[in-house]
Design a protein around this motif. Structure first.
Motif, mmCIF file in Angstrom:
data_model
loop_
_atom_site.group_PDB
_atom_site.id
_atom_site.type_symbol
_atom_site.label_atom_id
_atom_site.label_comp_id
_atom_site.label_asym_id
_atom_site.label_seq_id
_atom_site.Cartn_x
_atom_site.Cartn_y
_atom_site.Cartn_z
ATOM 1 N N GLY A 72 0.394 4.081 4.169
ATOM 2 C CA GLY A 72 0.420 4.855 5.401
ATOM 3 C C GLY A 72 -0.502 6.069 5.387
ATOM 4 O O GLY A 72 -0.766 6.657 6.438
ATOM 5 N N GLN A 104 -3.501 5.899 4.933
ATOM 6 C CA GLN A 104 -4.648 5.320 5.651
ATOM 7 C C GLN A 104 -6.000 5.400 4.953
ATOM 8 O O GLN A 104 -6.864 4.554 5.187
ATOM 9 C CB GLN A 104 -4.790 5.911 7.066
ATOM 10 N N ARG A 131 2.126 0.859 -4.901
ATOM 11 C CA ARG A 131 1.194 -0.169 -5.360
ATOM 12 C C ARG A 131 0.198 -0.539 -4.282
ATOM 13 O O ARG A 131 -0.972 -0.786 -4.572
ATOM 14 C CB ARG A 131 1.974 -1.412 -5.788
ATOM 15 N N GLN A 167 0.677 4.925 -10.160
ATOM 16 C CA GLN A 167 1.621 4.016 -9.486
ATOM 17 C C GLN A 167 3.062 4.184 -9.970
ATOM 18 O O GLN A 167 3.338 4.173 -11.161
ATOM 19 C CB GLN A 167 1.194 2.565 -9.688
ATOM 20 N N THR A 199 6.007 -2.295 -11.389
ATOM 21 C CA THR A 199 4.858 -2.522 -12.257
ATOM 22 C C THR A 199 4.027 -1.255 -12.403
ATOM 23 O O THR A 199 2.851 -1.298 -12.713
ATOM 24 C CB THR A 199 3.983 -3.685 -11.740
ATOM 25 N N SER A 251 6.830 2.562 2.590
ATOM 26 C CA SER A 251 7.869 1.856 3.339
ATOM 27 C C SER A 251 9.195 1.806 2.586
ATOM 28 O O SER A 251 10.250 1.736 3.202
ATOM 29 C CB SER A 251 7.404 0.429 3.678
ATOM 30 N N ILE A 259 8.879 10.843 4.391
ATOM 31 C CA ILE A 259 8.167 11.107 5.641
ATOM 32 C C ILE A 259 7.512 9.799 6.053
ATOM 33 O O ILE A 259 6.681 9.249 5.314
ATOM 34 C CB ILE A 259 7.097 12.205 5.452
ATOM 35 N N THR A 304 4.677 11.219 11.707
ATOM 36 C CA THR A 304 3.453 10.866 10.994
ATOM 37 C C THR A 304 3.209 11.950 9.948
ATOM 38 O O THR A 304 3.656 13.093 10.097
ATOM 39 C CB THR A 304 2.233 10.824 11.934
ATOM 40 N N TRP A 305 2.490 11.568 8.885
ATOM 41 C CA TRP A 305 2.168 12.587 7.877
ATOM 42 C C TRP A 305 1.201 13.616 8.450
ATOM 43 O O TRP A 305 1.214 14.783 8.044
ATOM 44 C CB TRP A 305 1.625 11.962 6.586
HETATM 45 C C1 LIG Z 1 5.971 -8.316 -8.828
HETATM 46 C C2 LIG Z 1 5.752 -7.158 -7.890
HETATM 47 C C3 LIG Z 1 5.655 -5.880 -8.421
HETATM 48 C C4 LIG Z 1 5.465 -4.777 -7.571
HETATM 49 N N1 LIG Z 1 5.386 -3.526 -8.129
HETATM 50 C C5 LIG Z 1 5.279 -2.450 -7.310
HETATM 51 C C6 LIG Z 1 5.248 -1.112 -7.845
HETATM 52 O O1 LIG Z 1 5.277 -0.890 -9.065
HETATM 53 N N2 LIG Z 1 5.156 -0.080 -6.981
HETATM 54 C C7 LIG Z 1 5.096 -0.251 -5.615
HETATM 55 O O2 LIG Z 1 5.028 0.753 -4.907
HETATM 56 N N3 LIG Z 1 5.081 -1.492 -5.108
HETATM 57 C C8 LIG Z 1 5.160 -2.593 -5.913
HETATM 58 N N4 LIG Z 1 5.116 -3.838 -5.359
HETATM 59 C C9 LIG Z 1 4.699 -3.969 -3.956
HETATM 60 C C10 LIG Z 1 5.785 -3.714 -2.934
HETATM 61 O O3 LIG Z 1 6.459 -4.937 -2.668
HETATM 62 C C11 LIG Z 1 5.183 -3.171 -1.612
HETATM 63 O O4 LIG Z 1 4.208 -4.083 -1.175
HETATM 64 C C12 LIG Z 1 4.522 -1.795 -1.725
HETATM 65 O O5 LIG Z 1 5.409 -0.886 -2.364
HETATM 66 C C13 LIG Z 1 4.186 -1.291 -0.347
HETATM 67 O O6 LIG Z 1 3.524 -0.071 -0.425
HETATM 68 P P1 LIG Z 1 3.539 0.960 0.766
HETATM 69 O O7 LIG Z 1 4.929 1.351 1.059
HETATM 70 O O8 LIG Z 1 2.570 2.031 0.438
HETATM 71 O O9 LIG Z 1 2.880 0.117 1.938
HETATM 72 P P2 LIG Z 1 3.498 -0.504 3.274
HETATM 73 O O10 LIG Z 1 4.664 -1.369 2.969
HETATM 74 O O11 LIG Z 1 2.358 -1.061 4.002
HETATM 75 O O12 LIG Z 1 4.081 0.743 4.040
HETATM 76 C C14 LIG Z 1 3.310 1.722 4.634
HETATM 77 C C15 LIG Z 1 4.269 2.650 5.341
HETATM 78 O O13 LIG Z 1 3.538 3.737 5.878
HETATM 79 C C16 LIG Z 1 4.064 4.061 7.163
HETATM 80 N N5 LIG Z 1 3.005 4.734 7.905
HETATM 81 C C17 LIG Z 1 1.884 4.185 8.428
HETATM 82 N N6 LIG Z 1 1.121 5.133 9.018
HETATM 83 C C18 LIG Z 1 1.783 6.304 8.870
HETATM 84 C C19 LIG Z 1 1.520 7.653 9.261
HETATM 85 N N7 LIG Z 1 0.404 7.971 9.897
HETATM 86 N N8 LIG Z 1 2.429 8.598 8.928
HETATM 87 C C20 LIG Z 1 3.572 8.275 8.283
HETATM 88 N N9 LIG Z 1 3.864 7.027 7.887
HETATM 89 C C21 LIG Z 1 2.975 6.052 8.175
HETATM 90 C C22 LIG Z 1 4.502 2.749 7.745
HETATM 91 O O14 LIG Z 1 5.523 2.951 8.704
HETATM 92 C C23 LIG Z 1 5.005 2.000 6.510
HETATM 93 O O15 LIG Z 1 6.407 2.191 6.317
HETATM 94 C C24 LIG Z 1 5.324 -4.966 -6.180
HETATM 95 C C25 LIG Z 1 5.413 -6.242 -5.650
HETATM 96 C C26 LIG Z 1 5.632 -7.338 -6.489
HETATM 97 C C27 LIG Z 1 5.741 -8.705 -5.870
#
Ligand SMILES: Cc1cc2nc3c(=O)[nH]c(=O)nc-3n(C[C@H](O)[C@H](O)[C@H](O)COP(=O)(O)OP(=O)(O)OC[C@H]3O[C@@H](n4cnc5c(N)ncnc54)[C@H](O)[C@@H]3O)c2cc1C
Lengths: 310, 248
Positions: A198, A200, A223, A237, A241, A256, A274, A293-294
């Motif tokens: 998020g 970006q 991640r 991270q 993992t 998320s 946030i 939003t951040w």
């Molecule tokens: C085997 C395996 C191991 C994994 N290991 C890890 C790990 O160690 N660590 C890890 O983190 N993940 C891990 N994952 C991945 C995990 O499943 C998620 O895909 C990942 O954590 C998602 O990252 P995210 O929340 O940054 O992205 P997203 O799920 O894309 O979320 C982004 C978030 O940002 C928000 N957002 C967007 N724009 C804005 C804005 N302007 N202001 C505020 N909020 C906003 C959205 O609402 C959304 O909730 C692993 C997955 C697998 C299958």
């Protein structure tokens, strides 16, 4: 009641503050521990001797301690440490040494202990989705998560013995590659602010860095952020993992709250989220959630913190 | 040419919901996979063979249902697949697990063992260094870089002041973090080979367990949090962190 032994945690030859928590854990097991300091300096030995609840201190010195080599550390520490329940820090090297030491003594190793209640030890399993409660049937080596036991205070001063150890070093460090940046590591920090997809764009992480600087915090990442942007290294991270962290305060921005991210930070004492999406799963785990939003929230957060902390 | 071993473990998918029923976790409905870090270990073992030749043996510990992770390894291209097990075993502690795996490593006369830095179920990370100690071998844990040399390997491991480029002579046990390789996917030929492949089953002598698992319990529930709508609430949250939580 069996004897307890604490392996002091050191960082580049200096005593790490988690050692006072390890002494507290050993006390919870029922005795004033013998504290072994691997490769100590005099100042580290003096600092441990000052801790309350310490039985005695053994400063284990020798060439093999110049860099971390699991095999030689285990050999040297094994010689100095009396039999009993051995308590280490659940840090990267602490867990490694704990495993070696237990194997050397043909006893169990129990990692990441987060509670001790009488003779029952509790450790997270399945990345904290369940807890496992166990009782030891003999001596064992256990590692303790940082930030779960209150640090002991100052005591009357314990006796320090110096033991010289030598052991062949099996691995040779050829070069130290300096860290890309000198920021605090998430594994070491008591406050962490992490950014996710998020955010970006990786340049927006400077907004997190400014807040981290105001708080003395480390900057972490999800991640998705690490995988999407080359600028965000894997060392940042947090999660299944990535690194498992246990800070007093974890601020998740644009994350998320996927189950694998929670795996690395769910035990944080306080979680702030946030996120612009009110339905984001992270809010179910946050003590304080801010639906925003951040872009809107971070400038206010920064100015509030600066006003408060000066 | 080196005899290369890789330790792999069957664990619940990291997305799986883990429920506690009675005093144990109920894993009857979870999807099972190879532990994520083991995929990097498997890739490292295959890279080692490609660089220096030799034989790669994947070893797991567990009941017959664990054959699947061995077949997955076979589909990637390992030469031999071995499962260590005795039907009388249950809830093995670290000491028992490491003894069983160590005896398999000795049995195949391996000179290098790769494993994941920790398994996704226990998260302990005890197996690699524990097996190394029992073999009286060198070890490197949590590697994030790997090169092959005539007389050994060079790894990069995280250290307090940066990353340490470290030389290790074999025999050695190497536990793998992610980041230094991209695990390959199986191809159709590999999958076909894996179907026909035979799992070798080994027995082992193990000591008594040093622990008693009393119970599994759900994680402590936190009090429900508060959610605020809009950035104008940031000052209220900062005040609460200061005055109620006492963390800033
Ligand atoms: C085997 C395996 C191991 C994994 N290991 C890890 C790990 O160690 N660590 C890890 O983190 N993940 C891990 N994952 C991945 C995990 O499943 C998620 O895909 C990942 O954590 C998602 O990252 P995210 O929340 O940054 O992205 P997203 O799920 O894309 O979320 C982004 C978030 O940002 C928000 N957002 C967007 N724009 C804005 C804005 N302007 N202001 C505020 N909020 C906003 C959205 O609402 C959304 O909730 C692993 C997955 C697998 C299958």
């Amino acid at each position: 009641m069996s004897e307890t032994v604490v392996i002091a945690e050191t960082k580049q030859g200096m005593l790490h503050s988690v050692t006072a928590e390890l002494v507290s854990a050993a006390n919870a097991l029922g005795s004033a521990p013998t504290v072994i300091i691997p490769g100590t300096s005099d100042s580290a030995a003096a600092a441990v001797a000052e801790l309350a609840g310490v039985g005695r201190v053994i400063a284990c010195v020798g060439d093999c301690f110049s860099t971390y080599d699991a095999a030689s550390w285990a050999k040297a520490v094994d010689t100095c440490a009396p039999a009993g329940i051995v308590v280490c820090a659940a840090s990267q090297n602490g867990k490694d040494l704990a495993s070696r030491l237990a194997a050397r003594r043909s006893i169990s190793v129990v990692q990441d202990v987060v509670a001790i209640d009488g003779s029952t030890l509790t450790q997270p399993i399945f990345s904290g989705k369940a807890m496992q409660n166990i009782v030891l049937s003999g001596d064992a080596v256990i590692s303790i998560r940082a930030n779960t036991f209150a640090a002991v205070g100052e005591g009357d001063g314990a006796e320090v013995t110096v033991m010289n150890q030598s052991a062949d070093i099996a691995t040779a460090v050829r070069e130290m590659i300096a860290k890309a940046n000198e920021r605090l590591d998430v594994a070491e920090a008591d406050i962490i602010i992490s950014g996710g997809r998020g955010m970006q764009d990786p340049v927006n992480f400077v907004d997190l860095e400014r807040i981290a600087d105001a708080l003395g915090a480390a900057v972490g990442a999800s991640r998705a952020a690490v995988d999407t942007w080359d600028e965000i290294p894997h060392s940042m991270q947090v999660g299944q993992t990535g690194k498992t962290v246990n800070p007093s305060l974890y601020i998740a921005v644009g994350i998320s709250g996927a189950i694998q991210h929670l795996a690395g930070m769910r035990t944080s004492k306080y979680i702030v989220a946030i996120n612009k999406d009110a339905e984001a799963p992270i809010f179910k785990h946050a003590d304080y959630g801010i639906v925003s939003t951040w872009e809107e929230a971070l400038p206010i957060l920064e100015s509030e913190l600066k006003a408060l902390l000066g | 040419m080196p005899n290369i071993a890789v330790l792999v473990k069957r664990v619940p998918d990291t997305n799986a919901q883990i429920l506690v029923s009675g005093d144990r976790v109920d894993l009857s409905n979870v999807k099972w996979v190879m532990s994520p870090y083991d995929e990097y270990a498997l890739e490292a073992a295959m890279m080692h063979k490609e660089a220096q030749g030799g034989v790669v043996t994947a070893i797991t510990l567990g009941a017959p249902e664990c054959d699947k992770v061995l077949k997955d390894a076979k589909a990637i291209g390992v030469d031999r697949i071995i499962r260590v097990w005795d039907d009388s075993w249950s809830e093995l502690d670290s000491n028992q697990t490491q003894m069983a795996l160590t005896s398999a490593v000795k049995e195949i006369s391996a000179e290098v063992v790769y494993c994941g830095k920790s398994a996704a179920d226990t998260g302990a990370g005890s197996t690699g260094p524990g097996v190394a100690e029992r073999l009286d071998w060198a070890s490197a844990s949590n590697i994030i870089g790997l090169e092959f040399e005539d007389s050994g390997i060079e790894v990069i491991v995280p250290a307090a002041s940066g990353n340490a480029r470290t030389g290790i002579s074999l025999p050695a046990v190497v536990s793998c973090d992610k980041g230094f390789c991209k695990p390959r996917k199986p191809n159709v030929k590999g999958i076909m080979m894996a179907k026909r492949a035979q799992v070798e089953v080994l027995a082992a002598e193990i000591p008594a367990s040093g622990i008693n698992i009393v119970s599994h319990t759900p994680p402590p529930q936190k009090a429900p949090g508060q959610t605020f709508d809009g950035a104008t609430n940031v000052p209220a949250v900062v005040a609460a962190l200061r005055n109620d939580a006492n963390v800033i």
